[in-house]
Design an enzyme around this catalytic site. Structure first.
Site, short mmCIF file in Angstrom:
data_model
loop_
_atom_site.label_atom_id
_atom_site.label_comp_id
_atom_site.label_asym_id
_atom_site.label_seq_id
_atom_site.Cartn_x
_atom_site.Cartn_y
_atom_site.Cartn_z
N ASP A 157 -6.43 1.01 0.88
CA ASP A 157 -6.52 1.34 2.30
C ASP A 157 -7.91 0.93 2.81
OD1 ASP A 157 -8.28 3.24 1.34
OD2 ASP A 157 -7.35 4.92 2.39
N LYS B 107 0.84 -1.20 0.00
CA LYS B 107 0.00 0.00 0.00
C LYS B 107 0.87 1.26 0.00
CE LYS B 107 -1.75 2.02 3.57
NZ LYS B 107 -2.49 2.37 4.81
#
Length: 323
Positions: free
Chosen positions: A209, A191
């Site tokens: 997320d 991420k």
């Protein structure tokens, strides 16, 4: 401000009964109530009302509705992205940064806290330690004291000092521009790596997320729960050139309208395209009260947001300790 359709998604048009009925319902309500100019007030109240009335009838015939084909899913997903691009033409990473080093550090610090708190904390950090060399050689206790407001400050101090040391020893003090290199840095996962690649290097990536995970599952883009599988499933619905801005659009929408506990369904501009419409507040006026950041007239998360955001009515966040 003109919408950035061409830069964000393909030109594939949505077809099928759901898209057509949603569009027709929106046009009918907009004509009857006279929607305003604001993107949310225009789309939100009218589209929300349209979806609410449409949803009542849909519930009776739910048992006979055909499953959505893959082609229909791709078309609906791309239309959602195009419409979100019109609502958030100023979508951007909500962490303040001036270079790749600041972005990778800020993204690591954003774990288990808000971007706002990170943005309020990093000015002091980068003023004292502007380079990887400076941060790698810092006194851990001094760094911990600066990072204390972000929570988990001891672990975060270890991560940002560790990644700074790795940058100095393995990459000549420069943030690498490859996924396989970034994920080797302490505290950096996929991420974080995609945030850095997409926003510091202009290389496409999907940022999965908590907001992104929640919304794509609500929209039935995927049933996956693991970030890497969500990334793969959603990535297959869009061309790579869309991935970075798609992430910004979805995350912006999740923070402003499609909240975790009480989504503002009645103020949602993509309500006719949402299979989960009705999970939150459907009354347009009550839903408007749930809007956050610029959609609700409140400051955003960046102390130094892009000019396009300010031009659209967004307000910068206050510095740490401001009343």
């Amino acid at each position: 401000m003109p919408a950035k359709k061409a830069a964000v998604s393909g030109n594939t048009a949505v077809s099928g009964e759901e898209a057509d009925s949603g569009k027709a319902a929106v046009e009918k309500v907009a004509a009857g109530r006279g929607a305003g100019k604001d993107a949310v007030s225009k789309g939100a109240a009218s589209k929300g009302a349209a979806s609410r009335s449409a949803g009542k009838g849909a519930s009776k015939g739910a048992a006979v509705r055909k499953p959505e084909s893959h082609t229909a899913l791709v078309r609906r997903a791309r239309r959602v992205n195009r419409e979100l691009a019109e609502v958030y033409p100023y979508a951007h990473p909500e962490l303040d940064f001036e270079n790749p080093f600041q972005l990778v550090v800020a993204t690591v610090l954003s774990a288990q806290t808000t971007d706002l708190r990170v943005n309020q904390t990093t000015p002091a950090l980068f003023a004292k330690y502007p380079t990887p060399e400076d941060l790698a050689a810092a006194d851990p206790q001094e760094v911990e004291e600066i990072l204390r407001p972000t929570g988990f400050f001891r672990a975060k101090t270890k991560s940002v000092m560790g990644l700074s040391k790795a940058l100095v020893e393995e990459f000549g003090g420069e943030v690498p521009g490859r996924l396989e290199d970034l994920v080797k840095l302490p505290g950096v996962g996929r991420k974080t790596a995609f945030v850095v690649l997409g926003n510091a290097f202009g290389r496409p990536g999907i940022t999965v997320d908590t907001h992104f995970q929640r919304l794509v599952r609500r929209w039935k883009w995927t049933e996956a729960t693991e970030p890497d599988k969500i990334e793969a499933a959603v990535g297959a619905l869009f061309p790579k050139s869309d991935w970075t801005m798609l992430s910004h659009h979805v995350i912006f929408h999740g923070r402003r309208i499609c909240h975790a506990r009480k989504p503002a369904c009645g103020a949602c501009p993509i309500a006719p395209l949402c299979p989960a419409y009705g999970e939150g507040e459907t009354d347009p006026e009550k839903a408007k009260e749930l809007l956050k950041y610029e959609k609700g007239g409140f400051p955003g998360q960046r102390l130094n947001p892009p000019q396009s955001y300010l031009d659209a009515g967004g307000r910068p966040a206050p510095p740490l300790g401001a009343g």
